[in-house]
Design a protein around this motif. Structure first.
Motif, PDB file in Angstrom:
ATOM      1  N   VAL A   1       0.873  -1.175   0.000  1.00 44.86           N
ATOM      2  CA  VAL A   1       0.000   0.000   0.000  1.00 44.86           C
ATOM      3  C   VAL A   1       0.907   1.221   0.000  1.00 44.86           C
ATOM      4  O   VAL A   1       2.103   1.131   0.297  1.00 44.86           O
ATOM      5  CB  VAL A   1      -0.942   0.040   1.236  1.00 44.86           C
ATOM      6  CG1 VAL A   1      -2.016  -1.022   1.127  1.00 44.86           C
ATOM      7  CG2 VAL A   1      -0.160  -0.077   2.537  1.00 44.86           C
TER       8      VAL A   1
ATOM      9  N   VAL B   1      -5.045  -6.207   1.146  1.00 47.23           N
ATOM     10  CA  VAL B   1      -5.560  -4.866   0.853  1.00 47.23           C
ATOM     11  C   VAL B   1      -7.053  -5.004   0.572  1.00 47.23           C
ATOM     12  O   VAL B   1      -7.467  -5.832  -0.251  1.00 47.23           O
ATOM     13  CB  VAL B   1      -4.842  -4.234  -0.368  1.00 47.23           C
ATOM     14  CG1 VAL B   1      -5.382  -2.830  -0.639  1.00 47.23           C
ATOM     15  CG2 VAL B   1      -3.331  -4.173  -0.132  1.00 47.23           C
TER      16      VAL B   1
ATOM     17  N   CYS C   1      -3.418  -0.121  -4.309  1.00 45.93           N
ATOM     18  CA  CYS C   1      -2.557  -1.258  -4.039  1.00 45.93           C
ATOM     19  C   CYS C   1      -1.592  -1.480  -5.188  1.00 45.93           C
ATOM     20  O   CYS C   1      -1.899  -1.191  -6.348  1.00 45.93           O
ATOM     21  CB  CYS C   1      -3.525  -2.428  -3.828  1.00 45.93           C
ATOM     22  SG  CYS C   1      -2.899  -4.043  -3.978  1.00 45.93           S
TER      23      CYS C   1
END
Ligand code: GDP
Length: 307
Positions: free
Chosen positions: A253, A265, A271
């Motif tokens: 991230v 995520v 991402c």
């Protein structure tokens, strides 16, 4: 799950985007919730030094009032027209930054048009009002006219405006007496909607690419349904409809100016996925059992008449 806002700052070159992002990064607390789990937090320079790589895109993220704000990097030149549209797909709101002396310029028009077409509701920031001879009121009127000429909706025309100086780190809006960077940060939380997320198996469209000599090609996008996990087997649905099986190797991230490796995520967040082979912009990363593509991003390149 943490609240998220995904914003892009769009501007003509030299109107102060880099300076503003820098100020925002220094103001807000950098995301450090997993400090004691041993996860490394490094800025891109550290990471670059460590791995001998050229690191990723220049997306950034900060935490402000317990909300994670992802600041999406947009290309600084209209030659990257298609790219602007793609990265704006990750944004739930935009800040249109305009120099208080120069006013709207060709790139302002171009990026604003893209944002309006994607139904984003811009926040307008009239920047560099510290400059002598600046003309913020005239520039505000010119920006309004530009919105109007670009067929903005009533809602888009009703844009909030902040006046200030990114360089000196202060802004105000018409309602507050405060003069610091926080009115703008509060404005982001107030005016930018939370990301729309869908329940169900993983879906994430790849909207930008990164490359590192150490990690190879990296797929960047926003998770819009479900969640993506380290080591997860996935189906990559390509824009021609063909499906490839693959597996996630590593996930990152955005954090500060760098990235942080994570194991999952969830929908709403941006991402970076490492380990996929042979992917392209527009492909959808899906749950291995549910290969459903997201609509192809139309890439409508700029023409001279638009500029
Ligand atoms: P970008 O091309 O939009 O990323 O613009 P930069 O952030 O690199 O800024 C371009 C120039 O404008 C630099 O010389 C900055 O120092 C200057 N600048 C940026 N923000 C301000 C501001 O608020 N006031 C003044 N006077 N100059 C600024």
């Amino acid at each position: 799950m943490m609240n998220i806002r995904n914003i892009a700052i769009i501007a003509h070159v030299d109107h102060g985007k880099t300076t503003l992002v820098d100020k925002i990064l220094h103001t807000a607390r950098v995301f450090r919730d997993n400090q004691d789990t041993g996860d490394l937090i490094m800025d891109s320079n550290d990471l670059e030094r460590e791995r001998g790589i050229t690191i990723f895109s220049k997306n950034a993220a900060v935490i402000y009032n317990d909300v994670k704000i992802n600041v999406i990097d947009t290309p600084g030149h209209s030659d990257f027209g298609g790219e602007v549209e793609r990265v704006l797909k990750m944004a739930d709101g935009v800040i249109l930054l305009v120099d208080a002396f120069e006013g709207p310029m060709p790139q302002t028009r171009f990026v604003l048009q893209k944002a309006l077409q994607l139904n984003l509701k811009p926040i307008v920031v009239i920047n560099k009002v510290d400059k002598p001879n600046c003309r913020p009121d005239e520039v505000h009127d010119a920006v309004f006219e530009l919105f109007f000429n670009l067929d903005a909706t009533e809602e888009q025309l009703d844009f909030p405006t902040f006046y200030g100086s990114g360089k000196n780190g202060w802004f105000n809006d018409s309602l507050t007496e405060r003069e610091d960077i926080l009115p703008l940060m509060d404005g982001i939380l107030k005016y930018v909607p939370e990301p729309k997320v869908n329940e169900g198996p993983l879906q994430m469209q790849i909207t930008s690419l990164d490359y590192s000599s150490f990690l190879g090609r990296i797929a960047v996008g926003k998770v819009t349904r479900g969640s993506i996990k380290e080591s997860q087997p996935i189906a990559l649905v390509q824009t021609d409809g063909s499906i490839k099986k693959s597996r996630v190797k590593e996930l990152y991230v955005f954090e500060g100016m760098g990235k942080r490796k994570v194991t999952e995520v969830v929908a709403g967040d941006l991402c970076a996925v490492v380990g996929l082979e042979d992917f392209n912009i527009g492909d959808t990363i899906c749950d291995a059992e549910t290969p459903e593509a997201l609509p192809v991003i139309s890439v409508d390149e700029p023409t001279m008449s638009m500029l």
